[in-house]
Design a protein around this motif. Sequence first.
Motif, PDB file in Angstrom:
ATOM      1  N   UNK A  62      17.456  15.109  32.527  1.00 21.41           N
ATOM      2  CA  UNK A  62      16.932  14.940  31.341  1.00 21.41           C
ATOM      3  C   UNK A  62      17.384  16.332  30.161  1.00 21.41           C
ATOM      4  N   UNK A  63      17.722  15.799  29.170  1.00 21.14           N
ATOM      5  CA  UNK A  63      18.237  16.991  28.241  1.00 21.14           C
ATOM      6  C   UNK A  63      17.105  17.675  27.731  1.00 21.14           C
ATOM      7  N   UNK A  64      15.882  17.288  27.652  1.00 26.86           N
ATOM      8  CA  UNK A  64      14.835  17.994  27.257  1.00 26.86           C
ATOM      9  C   UNK A  64      13.640  18.217  28.218  1.00 26.86           C
ATOM     10  N   UNK A  65      12.877  18.972  28.307  1.00 30.30           N
ATOM     11  CA  UNK A  65      12.028  19.450  29.457  1.00 30.30           C
ATOM     12  C   UNK A  65      10.937  18.083  29.658  1.00 30.30           C
ATOM     13  N   UNK A  66      10.807  17.938  30.749  1.00 29.54           N
ATOM     14  CA  UNK A  66       9.910  16.934  31.280  1.00 29.54           C
ATOM     15  C   UNK A  66       8.767  17.452  31.972  1.00 29.54           C
ATOM     16  N   UNK A  67       7.694  16.828  31.392  1.00 30.18           N
ATOM     17  CA  UNK A  67       6.167  17.103  31.823  1.00 30.18           C
ATOM     18  C   UNK A  67       6.037  17.000  33.496  1.00 30.18           C
ATOM     19  N   UNK A  68       5.465  18.210  34.017  1.00 30.03           N
ATOM     20  CA  UNK A  68       5.329  18.052  35.625  1.00 30.03           C
ATOM     21  C   UNK A  68       4.570  16.760  35.834  1.00 30.03           C
ATOM     22  N   UNK A  69       4.772  16.107  36.823  1.00 30.25           N
ATOM     23  CA  UNK A  69       4.224  14.985  37.478  1.00 30.25           C
ATOM     24  C   UNK A  69       3.984  15.032  38.948  1.00 30.25           C
ATOM     25  N   UNK A  70       3.216  14.621  39.574  1.00 32.04           N
ATOM     26  CA  UNK A  70       3.019  14.301  40.819  1.00 32.04           C
ATOM     27  C   UNK A  70       3.351  13.118  41.359  1.00 32.04           C
ATOM     28  N   UNK A  71       4.189  12.562  41.922  1.00 24.49           N
ATOM     29  CA  UNK A  71       4.798  11.221  42.375  1.00 24.49           C
ATOM     30  C   UNK A  71       3.522  10.583  43.033  1.00 24.49           C
ATOM     31  N   UNK A  72       3.517   9.144  42.536  1.00 26.89           N
ATOM     32  CA  UNK A  72       2.284   8.358  42.762  1.00 26.89           C
ATOM     33  C   UNK A  72       1.853   8.430  44.346  1.00 26.89           C
ATOM     34  N   UNK A  73       2.950   8.473  45.307  1.00 24.95           N
ATOM     35  CA  UNK A  73       2.686   8.197  46.767  1.00 24.95           C
ATOM     36  C   UNK A  73       1.687   9.438  47.165  1.00 24.95           C
ATOM     37  N   UNK A  84      -5.080  17.985  47.224  1.00 27.25           N
ATOM     38  CA  UNK A  84      -4.318  18.942  47.982  1.00 27.25           C
ATOM     39  C   UNK A  84      -2.812  18.305  48.563  1.00 27.25           C
ATOM     40  N   UNK A  85      -2.891  17.286  48.742  1.00 28.49           N
ATOM     41  CA  UNK A  85      -1.781  16.424  49.366  1.00 28.49           C
ATOM     42  C   UNK A  85      -0.614  16.737  48.632  1.00 28.49           C
ATOM     43  N   UNK A  86      -0.684  16.660  47.195  1.00 33.91           N
ATOM     44  CA  UNK A  86       0.362  17.417  46.369  1.00 33.91           C
ATOM     45  C   UNK A  86       1.275  18.619  46.636  1.00 33.91           C
ATOM     46  N   UNK A  87       0.482  19.409  47.508  1.00 32.99           N
ATOM     47  CA  UNK A  87       1.147  20.785  47.726  1.00 32.99           C
ATOM     48  C   UNK A  87       2.168  20.482  48.736  1.00 32.99           C
ATOM     49  N   UNK A  88       2.135  19.152  49.635  1.00 34.50           N
ATOM     50  CA  UNK A  88       3.280  18.847  50.581  1.00 34.50           C
ATOM     51  C   UNK A  88       4.776  18.847  49.815  1.00 34.50           C
ATOM     52  N   UNK A  89       4.510  18.201  48.389  1.00 37.37           N
ATOM     53  CA  UNK A  89       6.031  18.401  47.737  1.00 37.37           C
ATOM     54  C   UNK A  89       6.525  19.773  47.830  1.00 37.37           C
ATOM     55  N   UNK A  97      11.842  17.522  55.944  1.00 39.73           N
ATOM     56  CA  UNK A  97      10.300  17.295  56.476  1.00 39.73           C
ATOM     57  C   UNK A  97       9.937  16.157  55.802  1.00 39.73           C
ATOM     58  N   UNK A  98       9.115  15.389  56.632  1.00 40.33           N
ATOM     59  CA  UNK A  98       8.666  14.236  56.021  1.00 40.33           C
ATOM     60  C   UNK A  98       7.231  14.489  55.732  1.00 40.33           C
ATOM     61  N   UNK A  99       6.652  13.710  54.883  1.00 41.10           N
ATOM     62  CA  UNK A  99       5.201  13.910  54.648  1.00 41.10           C
ATOM     63  C   UNK A  99       4.291  14.347  55.429  1.00 41.10           C
ATOM     64  N   UNK A 100       4.387  13.721  56.373  1.00 40.04           N
ATOM     65  CA  UNK A 100       3.269  13.902  57.636  1.00 40.04           C
ATOM     66  C   UNK A 100       3.680  15.369  58.145  1.00 40.04           C
ATOM     67  N   UNK A 101       5.083  15.582  58.188  1.00 33.52           N
ATOM     68  CA  UNK A 101       5.391  17.117  58.648  1.00 33.52           C
ATOM     69  C   UNK A 101       5.046  18.193  58.138  1.00 33.52           C
ATOM     70  N   UNK A 102       5.046  17.895  56.458  1.00 32.44           N
ATOM     71  CA  UNK A 102       4.681  18.851  55.875  1.00 32.44           C
ATOM     72  C   UNK A 102       3.151  19.036  55.453  1.00 32.44           C
TER      73      UNK A 102
END
Length: 182
Positions: free
Chosen positions: A58-69, A151-156, A165-170
């Motif tokens: 993106x040419x402009x800053x993008x708001x932080x977002x946690x993926x839906x998964x 808390x799962x968002x911290x896996x990212x 790492x996979x999600x489960x491994x993280x």
Amino acid sequence: MSNLHSGLQPGRLVHLRTPRLKARFGSTAVLLRSNGETATLFTDAGKADVRRQDFSIPSKPVADCLPMRLRLPFGDWEDDDGSRVLFSRDFCPLWRIGPSDTITPDMPWRPISRHRENRYWDFRTAPWCDRTTEMRMETLLQKIGITSDPILGDALFMMIRNSDLSIREAVMEMGRKVTEPM
């Protein structure tokens, strides 16, 4: 390193520019790894190996977002104490709704006694493919009173540091860090 690849650091937010992924064209993804020609992204649908032309910076800053998964529920379980536990597509606990309707973020590595399981959507109607499901899951969270990320968002962050790492491994790594003596 050339200017072309200087913005391709792990953790960088990018926009998807291909219809061949499960996630929506134009949606935001997180760069996990790039070698210039190919990259590994974490999209709303999960990890994806893509070509460089499949995403843009993106040419402009993008708001932080946690993926839906990592934030939207796939279903719920009933635990031993009667709590309702919302879980992710990767079957990791997201939120615990206690018998007295108290809501707490749940530890994604915590084992759950699954007395009953209820799923909210299937593969054809995943929220990253179906806006109706996405809105239904967002509305569910709002009605329950959930306004923050699980808390799962911290896996990212674990996957940004180690893209293999996979999600489960993280999640398992997160659990080990919490239980290790200091």
